[in-house]
Enzyme design. Structure first.
Site, PDB file in Angstrom:
ATOM      1  N   LYS A  78       0.855  -1.189   0.000  1.00 57.92           N
ATOM      2  CA  LYS A  78       0.000   0.000   0.000  1.00 57.92           C
ATOM      3  C   LYS A  78       0.887   1.234   0.000  1.00 57.92           C
ATOM      4  CE  LYS A  78      -4.271   1.192  -0.260  1.00 57.92           C
ATOM      5  NZ  LYS A  78      -5.069   0.734  -1.399  1.00 57.92           N
ATOM      6  N   SER A 107      -8.186  -0.338  -5.409  1.00 61.44           N
ATOM      7  CA  SER A 107      -8.477   0.017  -4.022  1.00 61.44           C
ATOM      8  C   SER A 107      -9.976   0.283  -3.876  1.00 61.44           C
ATOM      9  CB  SER A 107      -7.621   1.195  -3.578  1.00 61.44           C
ATOM     10  OG  SER A 107      -7.487   1.217  -2.176  1.00 61.44           O
TER      11      SER A 107
END
Length: 591
Positions: free
Chosen positions: A191, A390
């Site tokens: 991430k 995402s």
């Protein structure tokens, strides 16, 4: 004195009359443009569709009545309009071919270009021809133009061919100069979105995933150009390594990248050859704007709704997004729109067209819930554009079927919370002093007077962990996978569409057309037509909702700052975002 007042009143009266007349003429101009724009277009025999690759291509461009009135020349092209125009041209017997003229053309992603290129290749398969010309071809425009029967280049022109690179930007030291730093809570080693604010360079996991997807994009580009131009992939890579962008123009023909060197005034002769016309015969042309008014098929049968969801995902319109400009996926609005489609008995299935790198985790969850409710009543198929990652993947994973472009950026299953610590700016730079009284241990949680302490960060990390687990469970449920198998693909990793397909995060590779066909099949309808949602703003709405007074300053800043405009706006609007984000890196520049 009387003469003075007479002249003053005469001047005022003249200004009023001029204002009224100008207003009437303006309204008449608008009505005229609307009337001409809504008129059905007829196409003469032996017509060529002209596609000017100039300006900016977005997922879906709004008709800009104010730009037409003020004479703004910047062209915004909708990917939807481009694909529809090519499809209509293919099916219209009077349109014999397409002429592509390459210019300064900006596109949001290689996936969008891949969709256009596939449509152009399909046009050629119908037995019609394509001719491309450029004074200079950027790598992107050459990728599109290489599908043509003939690629023409100006004798003093250039073909840019250099490969693909991504250069993420890091702002940590810049913020430190102002006494600002980011406090981070995240789940997922891949991430990487917060690294822009918290690191000096790419982490190794981020370097790994970025290397994988830019290599994948380049492999797709080379494979397709190789097939069209009959040049081996190995040779194309050699050209890139030798930086032929600055090569002698004659060599482009030798390298088989171009078929012929011609000046601008010689292009019509090349088109006449393709159409088997005499040198004095006129060439009939239509543009993308004309194609919008051309009848392009039937509206018979059942309706398949195509709902466009693109841009940053935000909680509400008032909440804003990381960027002050651009389209947004507003959670509250999308949920209401999907409910209307759910209750519309005329709509038999819904294709959710997603082009988003994500945004607010809260808004993503709300949209996920609405998609799930919609799916319980009628089929929902997702068509992924340049990005559906995402939060973009969050809202997609519950659908019946997912279609992605091979070069779509998707996955990135993970969330983070990022909280600006401005205490250094306030206390050290500005000399602000704080004192405190409180009733309970955490009454001052989130204060600007100091950064979070260790215990407070533990609470935040636990909160982020719950959000990640929820996201992961949503994916497991929607994709019918075990949670531990989702975890292997999660950790915030970004996947190319082709790799996501191999890992069962998507079901099929292709474009919007495949998604529509799948939706119709799931709804068990044989005859159908599509309708686009939400409706584009009409001319009156655009006129009443004219751009804000700061638009001129904003456009000037965009022109002056260039590629640094977005980072600047990012810092400017840092406090307007939802603190908990499900999104991929804020600014991805794949060159």
């Amino acid at each position: 004195m009387k003469d003075f007042f007479k002249q003053m009143f005469a001047t005022i009266a003249g200004i009023l009359v001029l204002t009224i007349v100008t207003g009437i003429l303006g309204v008449m101009s608008i009505v005229g443009m609307v009337a001409s724009g809504s008129a059905t277009k007829n196409v003469s025999d032996n017509t060529v569709l002209v596609i000017n690759l100039q300006g900016v291509m977005e997922e879906r461009a709004e008709d800009n009545i104010m730009a037409e009135l003020t004479g703004q020349t910047m062209q915004n092209i909708g990917l939807d309009d481009m694909l529809n125009a090519i499809e209509k041209a293919k099916n219209n017997e009077n349109i014999k071919g397409i002429y592509i003229e390459a210019g300064l053309f900006s596109v949001d992603s290689y996936a969008s270009m891949q969709a256009v290129r596939r449509a152009l290749a399909d046009f050629r398969k119908s037995g019609k021809w394509i001719v491309a010309y450029g004074d200079t071809y950027t790598q992107g425009t050459y990728y599109l133009a290489s599908v043509a029967d003939k690629v023409l280049l100006n004798p003093s022109g250039q073909i840019d061919w250099h490969g693909v690179a991504a250069q993420p930007m890091f702002l940590k030291d810049l913020m430190a100069k102002f006494g600002i730093k980011m406090q981070l809570a995240k789940v997922g080693k891949y991430k990487s979105a917060p690294e822009m604010f918290t690191a000096d360079g790419m982490s190794e996991p981020n370097r790994e995933q970025m290397t994988a997807y830019i290599k994948g994009i380049w492999e797709n580009v080379c494979k397709e150009v190789s097939a069209s131009r009959k040049i081996s992939v190995e040779t194309l890579n050699t050209y890139a390594d030798n930086f032929i962008t600055l090569d002698d123009t004659k060599n482009y023909v030798k390298y088989k990248l171009a078929d012929k060197l011609v000046y601008t005034d010689e292009i019509k002769g090349e088109i006449r050859k393709m159409m088997k016309l005499d040198k004095d015969d006129d060439i009939n042309t239509v543009g993308l704007a004309d194609m919008k008014q051309l009848k392009g098929g039937k509206d018979k049968g059942d309706e398949i709704a195509v709902y466009y969801a693109y841009g940053d995902i935000v909680d509400s319109e008032a909440g804003g997004s990381m960027m002050s400009q651009g389209h947004k996926i507003v959670g509250t609005k999308v949920c209401k729109d999907l409910e209307k489609l759910m209750n519309d008995d005329d709509v038999k299935a819904v294709v959710l067209r997603v082009n988003s790198g994500g945004g607010s985790a809260y808004a993503s969850e709300q949209i996920w819930h609405s998609v799930k409710k919609l799916k319980e009543k009628k089929p929902v198929v997702v068509s992924m554009g340049g990005m559906a990652a995402s939060g973009g993947y969050y809202i997609s994973c519950v659908s019946n079927w997912i279609v992605a472009e091979p070069t779509t950026l998707t996955g990135s299953i993970g969330i983070f919370g990022m909280f600006p610590d401005m205490s250094g700016l306030l206390t050290q730079k500005l000399g602000v002093k704080f004192d405190e009284v409180k009733t309970n241990k955490h009454s001052a949680f989130g204060t600007q007077a100091r950064p979070f302490n260790e215990e407070e960060m533990a609470y935040l990390n636990a909160y982020i962990d719950r959000g990640y687990n929820l996201f992961r469970n949503r994916v497991a449920e929607g994709r019918k996978m075990k949670t531990e198998n989702v975890e292997k693909l999660a950790q915030g990793r970004v996947w190319l569409g082709q790799d996501a397909w191999r890992n069962k995060l998507v079901d099929e590779l292709g474009g919007l057309d495949k998604a529509v066909a799948k939706a119709a099949a799931l709804a068990k309808v044989k005859e159908y037509h599509t309708a686009a949602y939400p409706a584009k703003a009409d001319w009156m709405e655009q006129f009443m909702n004219k751009a804000s007074s700061g638009s001129y300053i904003d456009n000037s800043m965009r022109a002056a700052l260039g590629e640094y405009y977005e980072p600047f706006m990012l810092l400017k609007d840092i406090n307007k975002q939802n603190a908990i984000q499900a999104r991929i890196p804020y600014i991805i520049k794949v060159k």
